[in-house]
Scaffold this motif. Sequence first.
Motif, short mmCIF file in Angstrom:
data_model
loop_
_atom_site.label_atom_id
_atom_site.label_comp_id
_atom_site.label_asym_id
_atom_site.label_seq_id
_atom_site.Cartn_x
_atom_site.Cartn_y
_atom_site.Cartn_z
N VAL A 61 6.19 21.04 -27.19
CA VAL A 61 5.95 19.81 -26.45
C VAL A 61 7.16 19.45 -25.60
CG1 VAL A 61 5.73 17.30 -26.70
CG2 VAL A 61 4.20 18.80 -27.94
N ALA A 62 8.35 19.58 -26.19
CA ALA A 62 9.58 19.25 -25.46
C ALA A 62 9.70 20.13 -24.21
CB ALA A 62 10.79 19.43 -26.37
N THR A 63 9.39 21.40 -24.35
CA THR A 63 9.45 22.33 -23.20
C THR A 63 8.42 21.96 -22.14
OG1 THR A 63 10.23 24.14 -24.61
CG2 THR A 63 9.26 24.74 -22.49
N LEU A 64 7.20 21.66 -22.58
CA LEU A 64 6.14 21.32 -21.64
C LEU A 64 6.48 20.05 -20.86
CD1 LEU A 64 3.35 21.83 -20.41
CD2 LEU A 64 2.35 20.63 -22.38
N ARG A 65 7.02 19.06 -21.54
CA ARG A 65 7.38 17.80 -20.85
C ARG A 65 8.37 18.06 -19.72
NH1 ARG A 65 5.23 13.43 -23.12
NH2 ARG A 65 4.70 13.45 -25.35
N LYS A 66 9.30 18.96 -19.93
CA LYS A 66 10.27 19.29 -18.88
C LYS A 66 9.58 19.98 -17.70
CE LYS A 66 14.19 19.83 -22.07
NZ LYS A 66 15.12 20.80 -22.68
N LYS A 67 8.65 20.87 -18.01
CA LYS A 67 7.99 21.64 -16.96
C LYS A 67 7.06 20.80 -16.09
CE LYS A 67 8.09 26.20 -19.25
NZ LYS A 67 8.97 26.84 -18.26
N VAL A 68 6.44 19.75 -16.65
CA VAL A 68 5.45 19.00 -15.88
C VAL A 68 6.04 17.80 -15.14
CG1 VAL A 68 3.55 19.69 -17.37
CG2 VAL A 68 4.76 17.54 -17.85
N ARG A 69 7.35 17.61 -15.24
CA ARG A 69 7.97 16.47 -14.57
C ARG A 69 7.74 16.48 -13.06
NH1 ARG A 69 13.84 16.70 -17.63
NH2 ARG A 69 13.18 15.72 -19.61
N LYS A 70 7.61 17.66 -12.50
CA LYS A 70 7.46 17.79 -11.04
C LYS A 70 6.05 17.45 -10.56
CE LYS A 70 8.50 22.25 -11.25
NZ LYS A 70 8.35 22.63 -12.67
N TYR A 71 5.09 17.33 -11.48
CA TYR A 71 3.71 17.08 -11.11
C TYR A 71 3.37 15.59 -11.24
CZ TYR A 71 3.59 22.12 -11.77
OH TYR A 71 3.87 23.45 -11.69
N LYS A 72 2.37 15.15 -10.47
CA LYS A 72 1.99 13.74 -10.47
C LYS A 72 1.07 13.42 -11.65
CE LYS A 72 0.00 10.14 -7.52
NZ LYS A 72 -0.66 9.84 -6.24
N ASP A 73 1.43 12.40 -12.40
CA ASP A 73 0.61 11.87 -13.51
C ASP A 73 0.16 12.94 -14.50
OD1 ASP A 73 0.76 9.31 -12.38
OD2 ASP A 73 -1.00 9.66 -11.14
N PRO A 74 1.07 13.71 -15.04
CA PRO A 74 0.67 14.71 -16.03
C PRO A 74 0.36 14.04 -17.38
CG PRO A 74 3.04 14.68 -15.87
CD PRO A 74 2.53 13.70 -14.83
N ILE A 75 -0.38 14.74 -18.20
CA ILE A 75 -0.65 14.31 -19.57
C ILE A 75 -0.12 15.39 -20.50
CG2 ILE A 75 -2.42 13.75 -21.28
CD1 ILE A 75 -4.24 12.93 -18.96
N VAL A 76 0.66 14.99 -21.50
CA VAL A 76 1.18 15.92 -22.50
C VAL A 76 0.86 15.35 -23.88
CG1 VAL A 76 3.23 17.02 -23.49
CG2 VAL A 76 3.02 16.77 -21.01
N ALA A 77 0.30 16.17 -24.74
CA ALA A 77 -0.05 15.71 -26.08
C ALA A 77 0.05 16.86 -27.06
CB ALA A 77 -1.46 15.12 -26.09
#
Length: 358
Positions: A61-77
């Motif tokens: 999850v920590a890795t995914l949160r870093k990767k999606v920062r560049k995208y608009k309104d991502p959802i991570v769960a």
Amino acid sequence: TFDTIIKTMRYPDVPDYSKSKVDKAGDIIRSSKPDSDEYRDALNIVNDWRVCHAYPVNTFVATLRKKVRKYKDPIVAQRLKRLPTIVNKLDREPSMKLSRMHDIAGVRGVVKTMDDLNKLVGEYKRAKFLHELKNTYDYIDNPKLDGYRSVHLVYKYCSTSTRTKQYEGLQIELQLRTRLQHDWATALETISTFRNESFKTGGGNEYWKDFMARISAVFSHVEGSTVHDNYKEMSLKQLIETIAFLDKRHRIVEQISGFRHAAKIMHEGKHYNYYNLITLDIKQHVIRINSYSESEFEEAYEDYKSVERQHMGNPQFESVLVSAGKLKSLKKAYPNYFLDIGDFLDFITSMYSEAKKS
């Protein structure tokens, strides 16, 4: 330091069981009576095996949160697979070995567009990632018969730290999808909940399944991705016409709109925004949320087990322990647990409206 963080978090250890003992517990779940001591002992082993995935899934999850920062309104769960779902999968797949069940721990990433999704998937596949990519299941290029679309990446957890060596080899499933694909999947789960039919496992009413599969094909057209073979010879206009016919004949949208109840949310305990234990009372349309801080995972999991035991075998209750951030993010990540089918209905309404204009 990293070791201090791991020690403070107090994630559960991998149980001191052999893989064969874990697999035997899965076999007992298939063959023993639920009220037997043997069955209860096996469930304890299943729970111990499930919870030891908590630390690896948290790192993903920590890795995914870093990767999606560049995208608009991502959802991570993130979530640990629900016990009833594990039991059902063992019953459904006689050859399945519990120790090799690759989706006990899941991480979900949702981005807005196919372009965003392709970039994100490509980033994972090209990256020099510590963890080993074991399998890729591309349900976008190859949509499932029911219409499910997403990309699943299955990783084997690898460790370079003495403290985390025990988690070596545990599998984590990373689900990556667009917002449309997410709306469709969570709508299917909401419909399944209200109708008490297991659409995800191939059950359920045929015309409902046909309706949902055709909606998914429309979504594929809209996103410019692969349409399932059953519908690839049909134009978008033809698909919408057949959907409208099914809808008119069986009053499907009217029924779905009836599912759109105003659910009462009861947020109990402290208002932390990390782990959330959601219990859905389907009959009463009540959602109870117990929240826990990042350091309270053990307490959260014990409460989760208690709620699962309390409602085991009762289809009117569904419970899940998830992490997705604040309540607003939680609703976006798991709208099915909030009886929220609004985005899906909005798309159908706009689809009909555009079809009338053309």
